[in-house]
Design a protein around this motif. Structure first.
Motif, short mmCIF file in Angstrom:
data_model
loop_
_atom_site.label_atom_id
_atom_site.label_comp_id
_atom_site.label_asym_id
_atom_site.label_seq_id
_atom_site.Cartn_x
_atom_site.Cartn_y
_atom_site.Cartn_z
N VAL A 158 5.68 -36.37 -24.98
CA VAL A 158 4.78 -35.24 -26.83
C VAL A 158 4.77 -36.13 -27.34
CG1 VAL A 158 3.97 -33.24 -27.16
CG2 VAL A 158 4.47 -33.23 -25.54
N SER B 293 1.72 -35.10 -21.13
CA SER B 293 2.49 -35.72 -21.61
C SER B 293 3.73 -34.60 -20.52
CB SER B 293 3.25 -35.60 -22.76
OG SER B 293 2.13 -35.56 -24.15
N PHE B 294 3.23 -34.09 -20.44
CA PHE B 294 4.53 -33.16 -19.15
C PHE B 294 4.37 -33.76 -17.85
CE2 PHE B 294 4.52 -28.82 -21.08
CZ PHE B 294 4.63 -29.00 -22.63
N ASN C 176 3.87 -39.89 -27.34
CA ASN C 176 1.64 -39.35 -27.57
C ASN C 176 1.64 -39.04 -28.80
OD1 ASN C 176 0.39 -40.35 -24.88
ND2 ASN C 176 1.48 -38.92 -24.15
N PHE C 177 1.71 -38.26 -29.73
CA PHE C 177 1.39 -37.93 -31.01
C PHE C 177 1.45 -39.29 -31.65
CE2 PHE C 177 2.73 -33.31 -30.63
CZ PHE C 177 1.22 -32.67 -29.56
N ILE D 78 -4.66 -31.62 -28.98
CA ILE D 78 -3.26 -31.10 -28.81
C ILE D 78 -2.76 -30.98 -27.70
CG2 ILE D 78 -1.42 -29.98 -30.08
CD1 ILE D 78 -2.11 -30.90 -32.98
N GLY E 190 6.02 -35.76 -35.01
CA GLY E 190 6.67 -36.80 -33.96
C GLY E 190 7.23 -37.54 -33.58
N ALA F 70 9.78 -33.23 -21.20
CA ALA F 70 7.93 -33.85 -21.35
C ALA F 70 8.63 -33.25 -23.43
CB ALA F 70 7.88 -31.61 -21.18
N LEU F 71 9.58 -32.84 -23.87
CA LEU F 71 8.97 -32.92 -25.71
C LEU F 71 9.42 -34.36 -26.05
CD1 LEU F 71 9.30 -31.37 -28.27
CD2 LEU F 71 11.74 -31.53 -27.87
N THR G 106 -0.31 -32.58 -24.84
CA THR G 106 1.21 -32.24 -24.27
C THR G 106 0.91 -31.87 -22.93
OG1 THR G 106 0.64 -31.07 -26.42
CG2 THR G 106 2.14 -30.00 -24.91
N SER G 107 -0.22 -31.49 -22.84
CA SER G 107 -0.59 -31.12 -21.19
C SER G 107 -0.04 -32.49 -20.52
CB SER G 107 -1.75 -30.43 -20.49
OG SER G 107 -2.34 -31.11 -20.37
N SER H 195 1.06 -33.77 -36.33
CA SER H 195 1.62 -33.82 -35.25
C SER H 195 2.57 -35.31 -35.80
CB SER H 195 -0.31 -33.86 -34.16
OG SER H 195 -0.58 -34.93 -34.71
#
Lengths: 277, 311
Positions: free
Chosen positions: A257, B137-138, A260-261, B130, A18, A253-254, B134-135, A14
């Motif tokens: 994410v 970060s949305f 954050n990973f 995970i 990222g 969002a991508l 992910t959510s 992950s």
């Protein structure tokens, strides 16, 4: 160098994902004018044209090329978020370390002020200030920097507190070193790991915050391309079963994410700060 | 605890000061700022009178604060209607949406969080990690538009725009509020779950749980008899904190679904620069937020004897 490479290759899947995503975004942001097929503000056709070979993602509500605006948006949105996060870090970490190193009434005063700011929801505070001052860029930046630096202050102060009580800091004080020296040479090197992770988290927060404000029409103002306002401008398309407004939202969002990973992995590596939400 | 409550009230007071005197940040005054270049002396005088700018600041503040408490919040600048009248129905709509979202979110988040803590480091836990990362970060509007695209446009199950009014029956209201509530749920579940997981793991690593293990007690009994009574406080704490978060998250979701709530009123008023309405809405949002955070603290003190009787 070799150590860094080894470190990177030991990262979980992950985190690697990222890092690749962040790298791609950075390349797009830096080389935006070279990559984008059209200009950021050029009006090229009718509004809401469908996806075609000429306009890969169609055109937006004013007939500008969606793809080009998406690419320029990377530059504007990420750039602004980075500037704000950097400013907030500068202010937050300086005051945080100073509060930890000096202690006493300065620490008390700063901490109480920060407590008050943190007990107001960030979005409400920003909306209040922007409604009074208007949404010009300096006010936008200033407001978010203030909101964010209080969060940075808290984390930096907490980590610096643990270092400030160490014997070697005491020794430096007895040696007669001045405050800037103590902050820079004694405290800062020992809190860089949590600070880096915090930078990633704060960046995500700022990035989402700007996007949310822009989405509400109160952030980055047109005609500057920006992902949040692109969602807002093209939102009506969703009721025609068209995914166009989801593309800039997905781009936001991508990236968050991905960051954050990477941060999650860094936190686990430097431990001590596990499970901080 | 009395100290904590006093601190909460003090915070509320300081925030009311901030909201009331934030206007003084302006170089000129509010009337000048609103009318801009085309201000005539006559127009300025009328607006100043309307805003009460002719009275000294401390009296204006006391008037405003008294109005907030008694429900007489003055007039909106944009449409000259009493602010209380604008806010009343919208506040109850927002509370309805928030309450509905909380009813869905809390059971889901707690179950998932406790399971993740019990089977930590398993495949399930990593998958959940995970998913929640992910959510978190949305952006809220991304989740909301995805839900609209699938459930309102493609499947046509729910309306994509939640216009509700007081004439609707309760079930109808629930039906129309389901999509916004689901978006809020998705936003808040991830946070709540991660915090639940963290506090349970924290608890499971304490010595007395280990002792119970060593005595040979069955895992289920350890959880129900030993862990849960002590986990309640942190879990209630997590819920209160996330409710506070939900109250603010409501602003964006309301705008996406054109839901007639307080958040939308706030955003509209900010773009119209209708400062009195913004002040009233901010005060309400801030008070709810502080109240929920305060009750989180109070609950964790009351349910933990070690905090209730500090040495």
């Amino acid at each position: 160098m070799q150590k860094t490479l080894k470190n990177l290759s030991s990262a979980p899947l992950s985190a690697k994902f990222g890092m690749v995503v962040i790298f791609i975004y950075l390349v797009v942001a830096i080389f935006a004018p070279l990559i984008a097929p059209y200009g950021e503000r050029e009006i090229l056709g009718k509004a809401y044209e469908l996806m075609s070979s000429e306009h890969l993602l169609g055109t937006d509500n004013l007939g500008r090329d969606m793809l080009s605006r998406l690419i320029y948006g990377a530059r504007n949105t990420i750039g602004l978020a980075l500037i704000i996060t950097a400013l907030a870090f500068l202010i937050g970490s300086l005051t945080g370390m100073t509060a930890a190193a000096l202690g006493g009434w300065i620490d008390q005063l700063l901490s109480r002020i920060v407590d008050i700011f943190m007990s107001i929801p960030a979005l409400i505070f920003a909306l209040l200030i922007l409604s009074i001052l208007g949404t010009a860029m300096p006010y936008l930046i200033g407001t978010i920097v203030i909101v964010d630096s209080t969060r940075v202050f808290r984390v930096v102060r907490a980590s610096a507190m643990n270092v400030a009580v160490m014997d070697y800091v005491e020794v430096a004080r007895l040696r007669g070193e001045k405050l800037p020296w103590i902050l820079r040479k004694e405290i800062l090197p020992n809190i860089t790991a949590p600070l880096l992770a915090e930078f990633g988290l704060r960046f995500c927060f700022v990035f989402l915050f700007i996007s949310a404000l822009s989405f509400l029409g109160l952030g980055i103002q047109p005609p500057t391309a920006d992902w949040g306002s692109m969602v807002r401008d093209n939102a009506t398309l969703i009721s025609y079963n068209d995914i166009t407004p989801l593309i800039p939202a997905g781009a936001i969002a991508l990236l968050t994410v991905a960051v954050n990973f990477v941060v999650d992995w860094m936190l686990h590596k430097s431990s001590g700060l596990k499970d901080v939400s | 605890m009395a100290q904590r409550i006093a601190l909460g009230l003090l915070t509320l007071f300081v925030i009311s000061l901030l909201i009331a005197f934030g206007v003084e940040l302006l170089p000129g005054d509010l009337a000048q700022e609103i009318l801009g270049q085309g201000a005539t002396p006559e127009g300025l005088r009328v607006l100043r009178l309307q805003l009460g700018l002719d009275t000294p600041p401390h009296i204006r503040y006391l008037d405003w604060l008294g109005g907030m408490v008694t429900g007489d919040m003055g007039l909106s600048l944009a449409n000259k209607r009493p602010i209380a009248e604008l806010i009343g129905p919208r506040l109850s709509n927002t509370l309805f949406l928030g309450g509905f979202a909380a009813m869905i979110a809390i059971p889901i988040a707690l179950t998932l969080g406790i399971l993740a803590a019990l089977y930590r480091n398993s495949l399930y836990d990593r998958g959940v990690n995970i998913f929640t990362l992910t959510s978190i970060s949305f952006p809220e509007f991304f989740i909301a538009y995805i839900l609209i695209l699938f459930f309102a446009i493609k499947l046509g199950w729910f309306p994509g725009i939640s216009n509700i009014s007081s004439e609707l029956s309760f079930l109808d209201k629930l039906y129309r509020t389901l999509l916004p509530a689901a978006s809020l749920t998705l936003v808040v579940v991830a946070h709540m779950m991660r915090m639940t997981r963290a506090s349970i793991i924290n608890l499971l690593s304490s010595p007395y749980i280990e002792m119970a293990h060593l005595k040979g007690i069955k895992p289920l009994r350890i959880i129900t008899r030993h862990a849960l009574p002590n986990a309640l406080a942190p879990i209630i704490n997590v819920i209160a904190i996330n409710l506070a978060y939900l109250v603010v998250g409501v602003v964006i979701v309301e705008v996406v679904f054109v839901y007639p709530g307080l958040g939308q009123l706030l955003v509209d008023s900010v773009s119209k620069r209708d400062v009195p309405v913004v002040q009233a809405c901010s005060m309400i949002f801030a008070s709810v937020y502080i109240f929920l955070n305060l009750s989180a603290d109070v609950i964790s003190i009351v349910t933990n004897p070690r905090l209730l009787y500090p040495r």
